[in-house]
Write a protein that holds these residues in place. Structure first.
Motif, PDB file in Angstrom:
ATOM      1  N   LYS A  30      -8.954   4.005 -26.596  1.00 45.25           N
ATOM      2  CA  LYS A  30      -8.078   2.919 -27.056  1.00 45.25           C
ATOM      3  C   LYS A  30      -6.631   3.378 -26.909  1.00 45.25           C
ATOM      4  O   LYS A  30      -6.299   4.511 -27.264  1.00 45.25           O
ATOM      5  CB  LYS A  30      -8.369   2.574 -28.518  1.00 45.25           C
ATOM      6  N   ARG A  31      -5.801   2.500 -26.392  1.00 44.99           N
ATOM      7  CA  ARG A  31      -4.384   2.811 -26.232  1.00 44.99           C
ATOM      8  C   ARG A  31      -3.549   1.625 -26.728  1.00 44.99           C
ATOM      9  O   ARG A  31      -3.976   0.470 -26.648  1.00 44.99           O
ATOM     10  CB  ARG A  31      -4.042   3.092 -24.760  1.00 44.99           C
ATOM     11  N   HIS A  32      -2.341   1.935 -27.228  1.00 47.32           N
ATOM     12  CA  HIS A  32      -1.396   0.898 -27.636  1.00 47.32           C
ATOM     13  C   HIS A  32       0.005   1.489 -27.554  1.00 47.32           C
ATOM     14  O   HIS A  32       0.175   2.696 -27.334  1.00 47.32           O
ATOM     15  CB  HIS A  32      -1.716   0.377 -29.043  1.00 47.32           C
ATOM     16  N   ASP A  33       1.035   0.660 -27.734  1.00 47.31           N
ATOM     17  CA  ASP A  33       2.400   1.110 -27.481  1.00 47.31           C
ATOM     18  C   ASP A  33       2.837   2.227 -28.411  1.00 47.31           C
ATOM     19  O   ASP A  33       3.631   3.095 -28.014  1.00 47.31           O
ATOM     20  CB  ASP A  33       3.371  -0.072 -27.597  1.00 47.31           C
ATOM     21  N   PHE A  34       2.346   2.237 -29.655  1.00 45.01           N
ATOM     22  CA  PHE A  34       2.724   3.317 -30.567  1.00 45.01           C
ATOM     23  C   PHE A  34       2.137   4.647 -30.097  1.00 45.01           C
ATOM     24  O   PHE A  34       2.765   5.693 -30.242  1.00 45.01           O
ATOM     25  CB  PHE A  34       2.262   2.990 -31.994  1.00 45.01           C
ATOM     26  N   TRP A  35       0.937   4.585 -29.507  1.00 45.35           N
ATOM     27  CA  TRP A  35       0.357   5.795 -28.925  1.00 45.35           C
ATOM     28  C   TRP A  35       1.183   6.220 -27.712  1.00 45.35           C
ATOM     29  O   TRP A  35       1.414   7.411 -27.499  1.00 45.35           O
ATOM     30  CB  TRP A  35      -1.087   5.551 -28.500  1.00 45.35           C
ATOM     31  N   ARG A  36       1.624   5.255 -26.917  1.00 46.26           N
ATOM     32  CA  ARG A  36       2.397   5.583 -25.715  1.00 46.26           C
ATOM     33  C   ARG A  36       3.724   6.236 -26.074  1.00 46.26           C
ATOM     34  O   ARG A  36       4.175   7.151 -25.382  1.00 46.26           O
ATOM     35  CB  ARG A  36       2.601   4.313 -24.886  1.00 46.26           C
ATOM     36  N   VAL A  37       4.366   5.771 -27.154  1.00 41.77           N
ATOM     37  CA  VAL A  37       5.586   6.428 -27.634  1.00 41.77           C
ATOM     38  C   VAL A  37       5.266   7.844 -28.089  1.00 41.77           C
ATOM     39  O   VAL A  37       5.996   8.798 -27.786  1.00 41.77           O
ATOM     40  CB  VAL A  37       6.219   5.626 -28.785  1.00 41.77           C
ATOM     41  N   PHE A  38       4.159   7.991 -28.814  1.00 39.35           N
ATOM     42  CA  PHE A  38       3.719   9.309 -29.278  1.00 39.35           C
ATOM     43  C   PHE A  38       3.497  10.243 -28.099  1.00 39.35           C
ATOM     44  O   PHE A  38       3.934  11.404 -28.107  1.00 39.35           O
ATOM     45  CB  PHE A  38       2.419   9.159 -30.086  1.00 39.35           C
ATOM     46  N   ASP A  39       2.834   9.747 -27.072  1.00 33.20           N
ATOM     47  CA  ASP A  39       2.546  10.567 -25.885  1.00 33.20           C
ATOM     48  C   ASP A  39       3.831  10.967 -25.172  1.00 33.20           C
ATOM     49  O   ASP A  39       3.981  12.112 -24.730  1.00 33.20           O
ATOM     50  CB  ASP A  39       1.632   9.781 -24.936  1.00 33.20           C
ATOM     51  N   VAL A  42      -9.083  -3.350 -20.320  1.00 33.62           N
ATOM     52  CA  VAL A  42      -8.895  -4.648 -20.962  1.00 33.62           C
ATOM     53  C   VAL A  42      -7.621  -4.585 -21.803  1.00 33.62           C
ATOM     54  O   VAL A  42      -7.527  -3.779 -22.727  1.00 33.62           O
ATOM     55  CB  VAL A  42     -10.087  -5.027 -21.852  1.00 33.62           C
ATOM     56  N   THR A  43      -6.643  -5.432 -21.487  1.00 36.20           N
ATOM     57  CA  THR A  43      -5.380  -5.447 -22.212  1.00 36.20           C
ATOM     58  C   THR A  43      -5.263  -6.740 -23.011  1.00 36.20           C
ATOM     59  O   THR A  43      -5.414  -7.839 -22.454  1.00 36.20           O
ATOM     60  CB  THR A  43      -4.183  -5.338 -21.251  1.00 36.20           C
ATOM     61  N   PHE A  44      -4.989  -6.602 -24.307  1.00 26.70           N
ATOM     62  CA  PHE A  44      -4.867  -7.759 -25.187  1.00 26.70           C
ATOM     63  C   PHE A  44      -3.410  -8.227 -25.260  1.00 26.70           C
ATOM     64  O   PHE A  44      -2.478  -7.439 -25.125  1.00 26.70           O
ATOM     65  CB  PHE A  44      -5.368  -7.417 -26.587  1.00 26.70           C
ATOM     66  N   ASN A 101       0.465  -4.333 -27.163  1.00 31.61           N
ATOM     67  CA  ASN A 101      -0.183  -4.213 -25.846  1.00 31.61           C
ATOM     68  C   ASN A 101      -1.428  -3.331 -25.921  1.00 31.61           C
ATOM     69  O   ASN A 101      -1.594  -2.384 -25.145  1.00 31.61           O
ATOM     70  CB  ASN A 101       0.798  -3.648 -24.817  1.00 31.61           C
ATOM     71  N   THR A 102      -2.289  -3.647 -26.869  1.00 32.91           N
ATOM     72  CA  THR A 102      -3.524  -2.889 -27.058  1.00 32.91           C
ATOM     73  C   THR A 102      -4.370  -2.925 -25.797  1.00 32.91           C
ATOM     74  O   THR A 102      -4.567  -3.980 -25.188  1.00 32.91           O
ATOM     75  CB  THR A 102      -4.324  -3.463 -28.234  1.00 32.91           C
ATOM     76  N   HIS A 131      -7.676   1.563 -36.294  1.00 32.07           N
ATOM     77  CA  HIS A 131      -7.535   0.274 -36.972  1.00 32.07           C
ATOM     78  C   HIS A 131      -7.804  -0.903 -36.034  1.00 32.07           C
ATOM     79  O   HIS A 131      -7.895  -2.054 -36.488  1.00 32.07           O
ATOM     80  CB  HIS A 131      -6.110   0.146 -37.529  1.00 32.07           C
ATOM     81  N   LEU A 132      -7.937  -0.631 -34.747  1.00 28.23           N
ATOM     82  CA  LEU A 132      -8.058  -1.701 -33.759  1.00 28.23           C
ATOM     83  C   LEU A 132      -9.496  -2.160 -33.526  1.00 28.23           C
ATOM     84  O   LEU A 132      -9.717  -3.193 -32.897  1.00 28.23           O
ATOM     85  CB  LEU A 132      -7.464  -1.247 -32.424  1.00 28.23           C
ATOM     86  N   THR A 133     -10.455  -1.385 -33.998  1.00 28.33           N
ATOM     87  CA  THR A 133     -11.850  -1.702 -33.705  1.00 28.33           C
ATOM     88  C   THR A 133     -12.639  -1.933 -34.994  1.00 28.33           C
ATOM     89  O   THR A 133     -12.270  -1.471 -36.073  1.00 28.33           O
ATOM     90  CB  THR A 133     -12.517  -0.580 -32.911  1.00 28.33           C
TER      91      THR A 133
END
Length: 236
Positions: free
Chosen positions: A171-180, A149-151, A156-157, A42-44
């Motif tokens: 692509k990484r974001h905080d919800f992915w980091r929680v998932f990981d 590149v951090t937005f 924190n995309t 959804h980010l791109t």
């Protein structure tokens, strides 16, 4: 026998109860979240190709193979400015302009910033941009060197661009980091998060199965008592 069974079941519950709870919570998060959202789809947004006419093209594939006979993985990229042909010489990846055939220089931070904004589907400023010689822990080391590149958005995309191909690779974001983080706890590989055959996971799974079997065994006296109680009531 039932006393010993209850004792074993109790100790196993104490021993692995925390991990069973972690499995339940982490599994719930992974099941309830959309995997496409976690992957950041959804980010791109798709990049619009640049419209060209034959008169604008001064350098094509034939010239590439003439000037670089060792070229492989030749591909055309019409979403960059200027449009370019990219190929691998075996020693490096080269990008040349299809306008005049000039070898394009490495992208600067300003170029990557413009490219990141072109890919980004939301509206936010860039908080940080840097070229990393070593990949951070949230991506594979094989991608280095890579632009990060951090937005400045709520999640924190972070976009990662290949330093040579200029492609958005991760692509990484905080919800992915929680998932990981939860995934590492779930498979009990707390360092790499890739090995689903760790001895910890194997041992805990065996103990959990044994605890479940003991629990089923402990149900038997209750069922037996309930059955006879029901049978007695029916006789009355």
């Amino acid at each position: 026998m039932w006393k010993n069974t209850r004792r074993w079941h109790w100790w196993l519950s104490i021993l692995i109860g925390a991990q069973v709870l972690i499995w339940s919570l982490s599994g719930a998060y992974m099941v309830l979240t959309d995997i496409h959202f976690i992957r950041g789809q959804h980010l791109t947004k798709p990049l619009s190709p640049i419209e060209l006419t034959p008169k604008h093209i001064g350098y094509g594939f034939q010239q590439v193979f003439t000037d670089y006979p060792e070229a492989t993985d030749v591909q055309l990229n019409l979403t960059t400015q200027p449009p370019q042909i990219q190929f691998n010489t075996g020693q490096q990846i080269i990008n040349v302009s299809i306008i005049d055939g000039k070898v394009l220089p490495r992208l600067t931070a300003e170029d990557i910033s413009a490219l990141a904004h072109a890919h980004y589907a939301e509206k936010a400023s860039i908080k940080n941009i840097q070229l990393l010689e070593q990949a951070p822990s949230e991506i594979s080391a094989r991608h280095a060197p890579i632009w990060q590149v951090t937005f400045n958005d709520t999640a924190n995309t972070t976009f990662y661009f290949n330093e040579e191909t200029h492609q958005l690779v991760i692509k990484r974001h905080d919800f992915w980091r929680v998932f990981d983080f939860l995934w590492r706890l779930h498979i009990m590989d707390y360092w790499q998060g890739e090995n689903i055959h760790t001895p910890w996971l194997t041992a805990t799974s065996i103990f959990t199965l044994f605890m479940s079997l003991l629990g089923l065994l402990l149900i038997y006296p209750w069922l037996r008592h309930s059955f006879f109680s029901l049978k007695t009531i029916k006789r009355k």
